[in-house]
Design an enzyme around this catalytic site. Structure first.
Site, PDB file in Angstrom:
ATOM      1  N   SER A  63       5.040  21.136   9.485  1.00 48.92           N
ATOM      2  CA  SER A  63       4.902  22.790   9.298  1.00 48.92           C
ATOM      3  C   SER A  63       3.704  23.389   9.415  1.00 48.92           C
ATOM      4  O   SER A  63       3.304  24.595   9.696  1.00 48.92           O
ATOM      5  CB  SER A  63       5.757  23.380   8.533  1.00 48.92           C
ATOM      6  N   LYS A 100       2.115  26.157   2.873  1.00 46.04           N
ATOM      7  CA  LYS A 100       2.098  27.237   3.722  1.00 46.04           C
ATOM      8  C   LYS A 100       1.173  28.160   3.698  1.00 46.04           C
ATOM      9  O   LYS A 100       0.122  28.251   2.619  1.00 46.04           O
ATOM     10  CB  LYS A 100       3.485  27.989   3.637  1.00 46.04           C
TER      11      LYS A 100
END
Length: 160
Positions: A63, A100
């Site tokens: 990600s 993230k």
């Protein structure tokens, strides 16, 4: 979400200082270098500016590829840095760890992947969000060695 494997920092006495060339190394056209190490780099001091609040983790998942964070990379995370909008963070969302980019606007917080295949994770009031720290460094090889394979540019080792 990405899974993380956590590591404690190594004591500085266990690390070796490495030679550093102080002449610049351009990423463009080649330039002559004198080949002499001018100083020594203490990796512990460089990576762990605040050792009591710093830890390492190994990343799984893709990600954060767009941020230069690949599967099996090590990240150095500092818990003493106040996380701000745009920082890459290690977060725990409803009990699951993830890496993230933290995004914040007035009245809105979300975690953003650096991969178009992963949608942003909007964080609502009922979400349990805990920021464990801010990612300060990423350590990854430029190529991976396969079992029995030679490193690029080198012949395989002869077998007996």
């Amino acid at each position: 979400m990405s899974e993380l494997v956590f590591y404690s920092p190594v004591k500085s006495s266990q690390l070796t200082k490495l030679p550093v060339f102080t002449c610049p190394v351009p990423a463009g056209f080649p330039s002559p270098a004198d080949g002499q190490a001018d100083e020594m780099l203490d990796l512990h001091q460089y990576l762990f500016k605040q050792p009591a609040s710093t830890f390492m983790a190994r990343v799984t998942g893709e990600s954060m590829l767009g941020a230069g964070i690949h599967p099996d990379d090590f990240i150095v995370v500092n818990r003493a840095i106040t996380p701000l909008d745009g920082h890459v963070v290690v977060a725990v969302v409803d009990g699951e760890h993830t890496v993230k980019r933290l995004r914040q606007e007035p009245g809105r917080t979300w975690l953003e992947a650096a991969n178009d295949l992963d949608p942003p994770l909007e964080l609502h009031e009922d979400c349990d969000l805990r920021i464990w720290g801010v990612v300060t460094h990423v350590i990854h090889p430029l190529f991976k060695k396969r079992a029995g394979a030679a490193w690029p540019g080198r012949s395989p080792r002869p077998t007996a």
